[in-house]
Scaffold this active site. Structure first.
Site, PDB file in Angstrom:
ATOM      1  N   SER A 150      16.267 -22.504  -9.037  1.00  0.00           N
ATOM      2  CA  SER A 150      15.293 -22.895 -10.048  1.00  0.00           C
ATOM      3  C   SER A 150      14.684 -24.215  -9.639  1.00  0.00           C
ATOM      4  O   SER A 150      15.281 -24.995  -8.892  1.00  0.00           O
ATOM      5  CB  SER A 150      15.959 -23.052 -11.424  1.00  0.00           C
ATOM      6  OG  SER A 150      15.063 -23.610 -12.371  1.00  0.00           O
ATOM      7  N   TYR A 163      21.827 -25.445 -18.108  1.00  0.00           N
ATOM      8  CA  TYR A 163      21.024 -24.712 -17.133  1.00  0.00           C
ATOM      9  C   TYR A 163      20.861 -25.520 -15.849  1.00  0.00           C
ATOM     10  O   TYR A 163      21.075 -25.014 -14.739  1.00  0.00           O
ATOM     11  CB  TYR A 163      19.652 -24.377 -17.735  1.00  0.00           C
ATOM     12  CG  TYR A 163      18.796 -23.511 -16.841  1.00  0.00           C
ATOM     13  CD1 TYR A 163      19.056 -22.152 -16.720  1.00  0.00           C
ATOM     14  CD2 TYR A 163      17.730 -24.045 -16.122  1.00  0.00           C
ATOM     15  CE1 TYR A 163      18.279 -21.342 -15.896  1.00  0.00           C
ATOM     16  CE2 TYR A 163      16.956 -23.258 -15.306  1.00  0.00           C
ATOM     17  CZ  TYR A 163      17.223 -21.899 -15.193  1.00  0.00           C
ATOM     18  OH  TYR A 163      16.448 -21.116 -14.378  1.00  0.00           O
TER      19      TYR A 163
END
Length: 258
Positions: A150, A163
């Site tokens: 990510s 996250y």
């Protein structure tokens, strides 16, 4: 595009929607045999149906398997099923992941932290472990693993501790596994994706919280940009590896100060 069917086998986790579904479908159209894995079997079956039948033998080339990657027993069953059906594994795309609601770290429920770690980190570890075992033993040996990282692996969003932490850890998994894989013709790389246009990122087009406290819309890119980049990594010969790749919406606030 290769546009010819071949015997290479791919496994994509989180293949029922979004990036996972799009990349699994792209592999199928590119000639791979593909295992679509995820928690919801109907969604996986719908993703396979939506890919069409490019070679006239969809039942022989695509398989939907319900599996929770955070469950060790479920991952074992997934790989047992894959091996029984196709006999080998040439590509693993560790894509399954979850977001947690934007929450200040001091208010974060432990359950949300654990959910992110279980799916985003524990799951890719389990799948990587099984993939290594299979890729070492098969003939010809070796294969490729691509981890879905990510932009958050490099720069966090506000209130994203679970996250962001797990995506940083994925980078560690990628690099350590890439080192171990060298001796066994196993190439391990990571694709970091920023702001692809999916249902999950619609809020970004409307406006999301920025590091300076403002709320602003962010640019997004089409899914084709992701699938074409992913296929470029997947098609490489095992003597070559993309260790890390970033594909992002050109106008998103990431480089510099935004």
């Amino acid at each position: 595009m290769q546009n010819v069917p071949h015997d290479k086998v791919a496994l994509v986790t989180g293949a029922g929607s979004g990036i996972g579904a799009a990349c699994a479908q792209a592999l199928l159209r590119d000639g791979w045999r593909v295992v679509f894995a995820g928690r919801r079997l109907p969604a996986l079956e719908q993703a396979i149906a939506a890919a069409g039948d490019p070679w006239g033998d969809i039942d022989a080339r695509a398989l939907a398997v319900s599996a929770d990657v955070s469950d060790a027993a479920a991952v074992q069953r997934l790989f047992d099923t894959l091996q029984q059906r196709f006999g080998r594994l040439d590509l693993l795309f560790n894509n399954a992941g979850v977001f947690t609601p934007a929450t200040p770290v001091d208010e974060l429920p432990l359950e949300q932290w654990q959910a992110a770690v279980n799916v985003n980190l524990h799951g890719p570890f389990l799948c990587t472990q099984h993939a290594f075992r299979l890729m070492k033993a098969q003939s010809p040996r070796g294969g490729r693993i691509i981890n879905n990282g990510s932009i958050s692996a490099h720069a966090p969003r506000p209130f994203s501790v679970p996250y962001t932490t797990t995506k940083h850890a994925i980078t560690g998994l990628t690099r350590a596994a890439a080192l171990e894989g060298r001796a066994f013709d196993i190439a391990v790389g990571q694709i970091d994706i920023g702001n692809v246009a999916t249902d999950m990122t619609e809020r970004m087009a409307a406006g999301v919280l920025q590091a300076d406290g403002s709320v602003r819309p962010e640019a997004r890119m089409g899914m084709d940009a992701v699938t074409s980049t992913f296929l470029a990594m997947a098609r490489l010969p095992l003597e070559a590896n993309v260790l890390t790749m970033t594909v992002m919406a050109t106008g998103m606030p990431y480089v510099g100060r935004g």
